[in-house]
Design a protein around this motif. Structure first.
Motif, PDB file in Angstrom:
ATOM      1  N   LEU A 169       1.212  -1.787   0.179  1.00 23.29           N
ATOM      2  CA  LEU A 169       0.068  -0.150   0.350  1.00 23.29           C
ATOM      3  C   LEU A 169       1.068   1.026  -0.076  1.00 23.29           C
ATOM      4  N   LEU A 170       2.302   1.426   0.935  1.00 23.72           N
ATOM      5  CA  LEU A 170       2.909   1.894   0.854  1.00 23.72           C
ATOM      6  C   LEU A 170       4.261   2.500  -0.415  1.00 23.72           C
ATOM      7  N   LEU A 171       3.912   1.882  -1.388  1.00 18.88           N
ATOM      8  CA  LEU A 171       4.553   2.059  -2.976  1.00 18.88           C
ATOM      9  C   LEU A 171       4.354   2.011  -4.035  1.00 18.88           C
ATOM     10  N   VAL A 172       2.358   1.658  -4.144  1.00 23.09           N
ATOM     11  CA  VAL A 172       1.783   1.262  -5.181  1.00 23.09           C
ATOM     12  C   VAL A 172       2.060   2.702  -5.662  1.00 23.09           C
ATOM     13  N   SER A 173       1.758   3.509  -5.373  1.00 16.95           N
ATOM     14  CA  SER A 173       1.459   5.196  -6.173  1.00 16.95           C
ATOM     15  C   SER A 173       2.768   5.387  -7.289  1.00 16.95           C
ATOM     16  N   ALA A 174       3.863   4.663  -6.346  1.00 23.27           N
ATOM     17  CA  ALA A 174       5.083   4.610  -7.491  1.00 23.27           C
ATOM     18  C   ALA A 174       4.405   4.467  -8.919  1.00 23.27           C
ATOM     19  N   LEU A 175       4.053   2.978  -8.655  1.00 21.03           N
ATOM     20  CA  LEU A 175       3.996   1.840  -9.648  1.00 21.03           C
ATOM     21  C   LEU A 175       3.375   2.811 -10.654  1.00 21.03           C
ATOM     22  N   MET A 176       2.093   3.621  -9.923  1.00 24.96           N
ATOM     23  CA  MET A 176       1.057   4.088 -10.999  1.00 24.96           C
ATOM     24  C   MET A 176       1.594   5.709 -11.412  1.00 24.96           C
ATOM     25  N   VAL A 177       3.116   5.882 -11.192  1.00 28.00           N
ATOM     26  CA  VAL A 177       2.547   6.570 -11.903  1.00 28.00           C
ATOM     27  C   VAL A 177       4.317   7.499 -13.178  1.00 28.00           C
ATOM     28  N   VAL A 178       5.397   6.507 -11.484  1.00 30.21           N
ATOM     29  CA  VAL A 178       6.805   6.733 -12.563  1.00 30.21           C
ATOM     30  C   VAL A 178       6.544   5.782 -14.129  1.00 30.21           C
ATOM     31  N   PRO A 179       6.311   4.507 -13.974  1.00 30.49           N
ATOM     32  CA  PRO A 179       6.540   4.170 -15.860  1.00 30.49           C
ATOM     33  C   PRO A 179       5.168   5.292 -16.943  1.00 30.49           C
ATOM     34  N   VAL A 180       4.500   6.322 -16.392  1.00 30.39           N
ATOM     35  CA  VAL A 180       4.251   6.825 -16.881  1.00 30.39           C
ATOM     36  C   VAL A 180       5.451   8.177 -17.300  1.00 30.39           C
ATOM     37  N   ALA A 181       5.952   8.757 -15.823  1.00 32.13           N
ATOM     38  CA  ALA A 181       7.281   9.578 -16.415  1.00 32.13           C
ATOM     39  C   ALA A 181       7.562   9.311 -17.410  1.00 32.13           C
ATOM     40  N   ALA A 182       7.985   7.755 -17.090  1.00 29.93           N
ATOM     41  CA  ALA A 182       9.205   7.212 -18.261  1.00 29.93           C
ATOM     42  C   ALA A 182       8.699   7.096 -19.650  1.00 29.93           C
ATOM     43  N   ALA A 183       7.750   6.947 -19.824  1.00 32.26           N
ATOM     44  CA  ALA A 183       6.952   6.575 -21.158  1.00 32.26           C
ATOM     45  C   ALA A 183       6.474   8.220 -21.349  1.00 32.26           C
ATOM     46  N   GLN A 184       6.450   8.962 -21.064  1.00 32.80           N
ATOM     47  CA  GLN A 184       6.594  10.237 -21.636  1.00 32.80           C
ATOM     48  C   GLN A 184       7.560  10.802 -22.474  1.00 32.80           C
ATOM     49  N   GLN A 185       9.092  10.472 -21.538  1.00 31.60           N
ATOM     50  CA  GLN A 185      10.474  10.421 -22.553  1.00 31.60           C
ATOM     51  C   GLN A 185      10.330  10.197 -23.622  1.00 31.60           C
ATOM     52  N   LEU A 186      10.012   9.490 -24.252  1.00 28.88           N
ATOM     53  CA  LEU A 186      10.211   8.717 -25.446  1.00 28.88           C
ATOM     54  C   LEU A 186       8.689   8.960 -26.541  1.00 28.88           C
ATOM     55  N   SER A 187       7.590   9.559 -25.892  1.00 26.01           N
ATOM     56  CA  SER A 187       6.059   9.572 -26.793  1.00 26.01           C
ATOM     57  C   SER A 187       5.569  10.642 -26.100  1.00 26.01           C
ATOM     58  N   ARG A 188       5.310  11.138 -27.038  1.00 24.93           N
ATOM     59  CA  ARG A 188       4.019  12.694 -27.259  1.00 24.93           C
ATOM     60  C   ARG A 188       2.730  11.503 -27.450  1.00 24.93           C
ATOM     61  N   SER A 189       2.093  10.613 -28.083  1.00 24.22           N
ATOM     62  CA  SER A 189       1.292  10.104 -28.065  1.00 24.22           C
ATOM     63  C   SER A 189       0.719   9.610 -27.163  1.00 24.22           C
ATOM     64  N   PHE A 190      -0.398   9.717 -26.744  1.00 25.84           N
ATOM     65  CA  PHE A 190      -1.371   9.291 -25.246  1.00 25.84           C
ATOM     66  C   PHE A 190      -1.772   7.167 -26.032  1.00 25.84           C
ATOM     67  N   ALA A 191      -2.053   6.792 -26.790  1.00 23.85           N
ATOM     68  CA  ALA A 191      -2.348   5.718 -27.387  1.00 23.85           C
ATOM     69  C   ALA A 191      -0.317   5.242 -26.669  1.00 23.85           C
ATOM     70  N   ALA A 192       0.868   5.955 -27.348  1.00 24.60           N
ATOM     71  CA  ALA A 192       2.140   5.668 -27.533  1.00 24.60           C
ATOM     72  C   ALA A 192       2.305   5.435 -26.086  1.00 24.60           C
ATOM     73  N   THR A 193       2.547   6.483 -25.728  1.00 22.07           N
ATOM     74  CA  THR A 193       2.102   6.966 -23.916  1.00 22.07           C
ATOM     75  C   THR A 193       1.599   5.371 -23.019  1.00 22.07           C
ATOM     76  N   PHE A 194       0.241   5.492 -23.877  1.00 21.55           N
ATOM     77  CA  PHE A 194      -0.262   4.249 -22.799  1.00 21.55           C
ATOM     78  C   PHE A 194       0.326   2.621 -22.936  1.00 21.55           C
ATOM     79  N   ALA A 195       0.896   3.093 -24.005  1.00 23.94           N
ATOM     80  CA  ALA A 195       1.019   1.254 -23.634  1.00 23.94           C
ATOM     81  C   ALA A 195       2.411   1.101 -23.415  1.00 23.94           C
ATOM     82  N   ILE A 196       3.445   2.270 -23.630  1.00 20.95           N
ATOM     83  CA  ILE A 196       4.948   2.373 -23.045  1.00 20.95           C
ATOM     84  C   ILE A 196       4.541   1.603 -21.655  1.00 20.95           C
ATOM     85  N   ALA A 197       3.497   2.506 -20.726  1.00 21.66           N
ATOM     86  CA  ALA A 197       4.232   2.695 -19.855  1.00 21.66           C
ATOM     87  C   ALA A 197       3.726   1.216 -18.738  1.00 21.66           C
TER      88      ALA A 197
END
Length: 300
Positions: free
Chosen positions: A194-222
Motif C-alpha cells: 500500500l505504501l509503494l503502489v503510488s510509485a508504480l502508478m506514476v513512474v512508468p507513465v513519467a518514463a514513457a512520456q520521455q519517449l512518446s508524445r502520443s497518448f496511445a503510445a505513452t499508454f502502451a509503453i507505460a
C-alpha cells in the motif's frame, strides 16, 4: 524456471502481471490531472479496510476495496467543495486511515503487525487463491474503465471546462477515475504494498512520456514498463530473498533513469529534424519542447 513449480509463485506472478497492467493504466490519467500522489493517499485509507478485514474475519482485499473506494469518493468530494480547508481534511483522512488500520489489526484476534507489514510492503508467499480471484476481478474492472472510456477520461483529465462544454459528465467521470484508482491500489497491495503502489502508478507513465508524445503510445509503453518491472521484481525477490515491493519500485526508477538517458539524443535528433524542415524557424510558441516533465500534457 524452477520458481514456476511452486503454486505460490504462480499466483504471485499472475498478480504481478495484473498489477503491472492496471497501475500505469490508471496512473496516466492521474498524472494528467496533476494528482500523482492520489494513490499514496488512497493507500493510507485502505489500511483501515485491511484492519477491519482481520477484525471482522472478512477478506482483507475486499474490505480494503470497499473502504478505499469510499475514501476516494470522499477525497473527490473534498476536492469539489472543500476549497478553504480541503488540505486539512485530506490530511486527517490519510492519517486517520493509517491509524485506523494499525488499531483494528491489533484488536483482531488473528491480527498482528506482521500481517499488516505484508500489506504495506507486499509479500509473495501470502498471495492466496482467494486473493488472486479478487485481483483478477478487480483488474478486469480497471482495464474495462481505463481502455473503454479512454477518450472521455483523457478529455476530462486535460481540460475539465472544455469537457463540460462538450457535454461530458465531468463529475461522474472524475468520480469514476477516483474509484478506479482506489480499486487499483487494492489490486496492487499484495505485490507492491500500500505504501509503494503510488510509485508504480506514476513512474512508468513519467518514463514513457520521455519517449512518446502520443497518448496511445505513452499508454502502451507505460503498461509495458509496468509489466516488465513487476515480473522482474517478483523473480528477483524470489531468487535474492528481498522485499518484492521495494524491488519493483527500484526497478521502475531504474527504468525511468535509463529511458531518460536514451530520450536525450532522440530529443536532439527531433529538434534537428524540425530545424531542417523549417529553416526559417518557428515562433517560440509553436516550438515543441524537447523534454517534458511528468505532469505536462500528452497529445492524443
Amino acid at each position: 524456471m524452477d520458481l514456476l513449480n511452486y503454486a505460490f509463485m504462480q499466483r504471485a506472478l499472475l498478480a504481478a502481471v495484473l498489477v503491472g497492467i492496471t497501475a500505469p493504466a490508471v496512473g496516466i490519467y492521474l498524472v494528467q490531472r496533476r494528482q500523482a500522489l492520489m494513490g499514496d493517499g488512497i493507500g493510507h485509507v485502505a489500511m483501515t479496510g485491511v484492519g477491519l478485514g482481520f477484525l471482522l474475519s472478512w477478506s482483507p482485499v475486499w474490505m480494503a476495496t470497499a473502504v478505499s473506494v469510499l475514501g476516494a469518493v470522499i477525497m473527490e468530494l473534498i476536492r469539489w467543495y472543500g476549497r478553504t480547508r480541503g488540505d486539512i481534511a485530506l490530511a486527517m483522512l490519510f492519517y486517520g486511515g493509517m491509524a485506523g488500520g494499525v488499531m483494528f489489526i491489533n484488536l483482531a484476534p488473528s491480527g498482528s503487525n506482521a500481517n499488516l507489514t505484508s500489506y504495506l510492503f507486499g509479500s509473495l508467499s501470502t498471495v492466496s487463491e482467494s486473493d488472486v480471484t479478487a485481483i483478477c476481478l478487480l483488474a478486469a474492472f480497471v482495464v474495462a474503465v481505463t481502455v473503454g472510456l479512454r477518450r472521455q477520461l483523457f478529455a476530462v483529465s486535460q481540460d475539465e471546462e472544455f469537457a463540460r462544454v462538450t457535454g461530458l459528465p465531468v463529475r461522474a467521470l472524475n468520480l469514476l477515475t477516483a474509484v478506479t484508482a482506489a480499486v487499483t491500489v487494492t489490486v496492487a497491495m499484495r505485490v507492491v504494498g500500500l505504501l509503494l503502489v503510488s510509485a508504480l502508478m506514476v513512474v512508468p507513465v513519467a518514463a514513457a512520456q520521455q519517449l512518446s508524445r502520443s497518448f496511445a503510445a505513452t499508454f502502451a509503453i507505460a503498461v509495458a514498463i509496468g509489466v516488465t518491472v513487476t515480473i522482474g521484481g517478483t523473480v528477483t525477490s524470489y531468487y535474492q530473498d528481498v522485499p518484492p515491493g521495494a524491488t519493483i519500485v527500484l526497478l521502475t526508477i531504474a527504468a525511468f533513469l535509463a529511458l531518460g538517458v536514451l530520450a536525450a539524443p532522440l530529443a536532439r535528433r527531433r529538434a534537428r529534424a524540425l530545424a531542417a524542415a523549417h529553416p526559417g524557424g518557428d515562433p517560440a510558441e509553436c516550438t515543441i519542447p524537447a523534454t517534458r516533465s511528468p505532469g505536462e500534457e500528452v497529445g492524443v
